[in-house]
Scaffold this motif. Structure first.
Motif, short mmCIF file in Angstrom:
data_model
loop_
_atom_site.label_atom_id
_atom_site.label_comp_id
_atom_site.label_asym_id
_atom_site.label_seq_id
_atom_site.Cartn_x
_atom_site.Cartn_y
_atom_site.Cartn_z
N LYS A 33 0.83 -1.21 0.00
CA LYS A 33 0.00 0.00 0.00
C LYS A 33 0.87 1.26 0.00
O LYS A 33 0.58 2.23 -0.71
N ALA A 34 1.95 1.26 0.78
CA ALA A 34 2.83 2.43 0.84
C ALA A 34 3.48 2.70 -0.51
O ALA A 34 3.61 3.84 -0.93
N ALA A 39 2.22 1.81 -3.45
CA ALA A 39 1.16 2.26 -4.37
C ALA A 39 0.82 3.73 -4.13
O ALA A 39 0.55 4.46 -5.09
N ASP A 40 0.86 4.14 -2.87
CA ASP A 40 0.54 5.53 -2.52
C ASP A 40 1.75 6.45 -2.63
O ASP A 40 1.62 7.66 -2.42
N HIS A 41 2.92 5.90 -2.93
CA HIS A 41 4.17 6.66 -2.97
C HIS A 41 4.39 7.42 -1.66
O HIS A 41 4.78 8.58 -1.65
N ASP A 42 4.12 6.71 -0.56
CA ASP A 42 4.24 7.30 0.78
C ASP A 42 5.51 6.79 1.44
O ASP A 42 5.56 5.67 1.95
N LYS A 79 5.30 5.91 5.34
CA LYS A 79 4.65 4.62 5.61
C LYS A 79 5.54 3.46 5.18
O LYS A 79 5.55 2.41 5.82
#
Length: 80
Positions: free
Chosen positions: A38-39, A41-44, A47
């Motif tokens: 998820k991190a 995919a979100d480019h975070d 996280k």
């Protein structure tokens, strides 16, 4: 009641208890893998760093449990 508490403490240090701890710790890796995915995919980045630190904690925990298993004299089960 004290006897039940003593049994529970003894179980945690038994081979079976150690295997159970290893299983539950490894199960946490599934959540961390999802967190990494998820991190990314979100480019975070923050996280992602959190997920990497969590993964390192899981690896360290498994290493400690493996060492405990070796101390109990059951290392051949994992290697063989």
């Amino acid at each position: 009641m004290t006897s039940a508490l003593q049994k529970a403490k003894g179980f945690k240090k038994s081979k079976t208890g150690t295997y159970l701890s290893m299983g539950t710790t490894a199960f946490g890796a599934v959540a961390v893998a999802k967190q990494v995915k998820k991190a990314r995919a979100d480019h975070d980045t923050l996280k992602l760093i959190d997920a990497v630190v969590s993964a390192a904690a899981i690896v360290t925990g498994l290493a400690i449990l493996y060492r405990e298993l070796k101390r109990l004299g059951d290392d051949d089960v994992l290697l063989g």
